[in-house]
Design an enzyme around this catalytic site. Structure first.
Site, PDB file in Angstrom:
ATOM      1  N   SER A  21       0.855  -1.193   0.000  1.00  0.00           N
ATOM      2  CA  SER A  21       0.000   0.000   0.000  1.00  0.00           C
ATOM      3  C   SER A  21       0.887   1.238   0.000  1.00  0.00           C
ATOM      4  CB  SER A  21      -0.857   0.016   1.263  1.00  0.00           C
ATOM      5  OG  SER A  21      -1.528   1.248   1.401  1.00  0.00           O
ATOM      6  N   TYR A  56      -1.123  -1.263  10.382  1.00  0.00           N
ATOM      7  CA  TYR A  56      -1.327  -1.422   8.934  1.00  0.00           C
ATOM      8  C   TYR A  56      -0.134  -0.910   8.117  1.00  0.00           C
ATOM      9  CZ  TYR A  56      -3.589  -1.261   4.358  1.00  0.00           C
ATOM     10  OH  TYR A  56      -3.895  -1.434   3.027  1.00  0.00           O
TER      11      TYR A  56
END
Ligand SMILES: NC(=O)c1ccc[n+]([C@@H]2O[C@H](COP(=O)([O-])OP(=O)(O)OC[C@H]3O[C@@H](n4cnc5c(N)ncnc54)[C@H](OP(=O)(O)O)[C@@H]3O)[C@@H](O)[C@H]2O)c1
Length: 275
Positions: free
Chosen positions: A149, A163
């Site tokens: 990401s 995350y």
């Protein structure tokens, strides 16, 4: 003969896609199916998996396997890889994609929830790559995409503490594996999308908030992300950032001093809370 079968000397190529029941994983499955690949689809939800499987069959995948599995369970990735090896269904491509984010805060989440997230998003890609890449090296052909990401380039957002660091790990580990496998015919890329229209923000309960915060032009479709990701791994690029906006964010974050990056992330989090 399909493109995939031609490269495999007549045998259709096989891709294992984790998190194939929705979003980016489903888009990888349909892209590869349309190029003549067989696909092994895994995720927890059987009905959604069947929906993607029938789309893959319609698009011409020679074989479609569905493996309903919670990949965050201890030993699940190992059991999956060993079952594929035993069945001689050893993938030519591995798309490590299954994942989610949490917005409920590090201390508000149960310790087991963190363990499950780490097993799904860190341990599973490591185990699957370690167990499946040797056969790729032996064949002299393989493609591994680790879906990371843009968050992997930025400081972790408070509330979703693990995350970003998980995605940073994936980016760095992909780079290392890419270097280790140079010259073997096995390509490894970290795919780093920004905001992508999938079920991701429904799953973490932030859909309304992010829809208000970020206009349409900031979002990419899963299909566009996957097209860029597949082109990138075919070219053996270490890191693939799809879309101009995301490329700009990645480039800026590479030169931004840490205190400034922290201040930006903080003010963004405050803005989201107000929405
Ligand atoms: N969407 C974005 O804005 C965005 C941006 C950057 C990176 N990403 C990354 O892209 C990847 C795919 O996400 P997405 O956007 O496509 O989200 P999505 O539409 O919610 O898809 C997530 C997939 O992961 C699977 N999954 C979740 N938990 C699982 C578990 N315990 N075991 C097995 N499978 C599991 C889900 O299937 P089941 O629920 O059926 O198990 C689903 O197929 C993730 O790694 C995410 O971090 C997304």
């Amino acid at each position: 003969m399909s493109e995939a079968a031609e490269r495999a000397g007549g045998r259709p190529k096989v891709a294992l896609i984790t998190g194939a029941s929705a979003g980016i994983g489903a888009a990888f499955a349909t892209l590869l199916a349309s190029q003549g690949w067989s696909v092994i689809l895994t995720a927890r939800r059987e009905i959604q998996l069947e929906f993607v499987a029938s789309e893959c069959r319609r698009l011409g995948a020679p074989k479609v396997w569905k493996i309903p599995l919670d990949l965050s369970l201890p030993k699940a990735p190992e059991a999956l890889a060993l079952a594929l090896i035993a069945e001689r269904a050893i993938p030519d491509a591995l798309i490590n994609n299954a994942g989610y984010s949490r917005t409920d805060g590090f201390l508000s989440s149960a310790p087991e929830a963190h363990d499950a997230m780490l097993r799904l998003m860190l341990q599973a890609p490591v185990t699957l790559s370690r167990l499946l890449a040797p056969a790729m090296v032996e064949r002299g052909y393989g493609r591994i995409v680790n879906v990371a990401s843009l968050a992997g380039f930025l400081p972790a957002t408070g509330g979703d503490t693990l995350y970003g660091p998980i995605k940073s790990f994936l980016i760095r580990a992909s780079r290392g594996l890419n270097l280790e496998l140079q010259g073997t015919g096995v390509h490894v890329s970290a795919l780093c999308p920004g905001y992508t229209l999938t079920e991701f923000h429904d799953a973490n309960g932030s859909r309304d908030q992010v829809s208000r915060a970020y206009p349409d032009w900031m979002w990419m479709t899963a299909e566009a992300v996957v097209a860029a990701g597949w082109r990138g791994v075919e070219a053996n690029r270490l890191v693939v950032v799809p879309g101009l906006l995301n490329k700009t964010v990645a480039a800026v974050s590479a030169v931004l001093p840490e205190p400034l990056a922290m201040a930006m992330v903080k003010s963004q989090a405050r803005r989201l809370k107000r929405l």
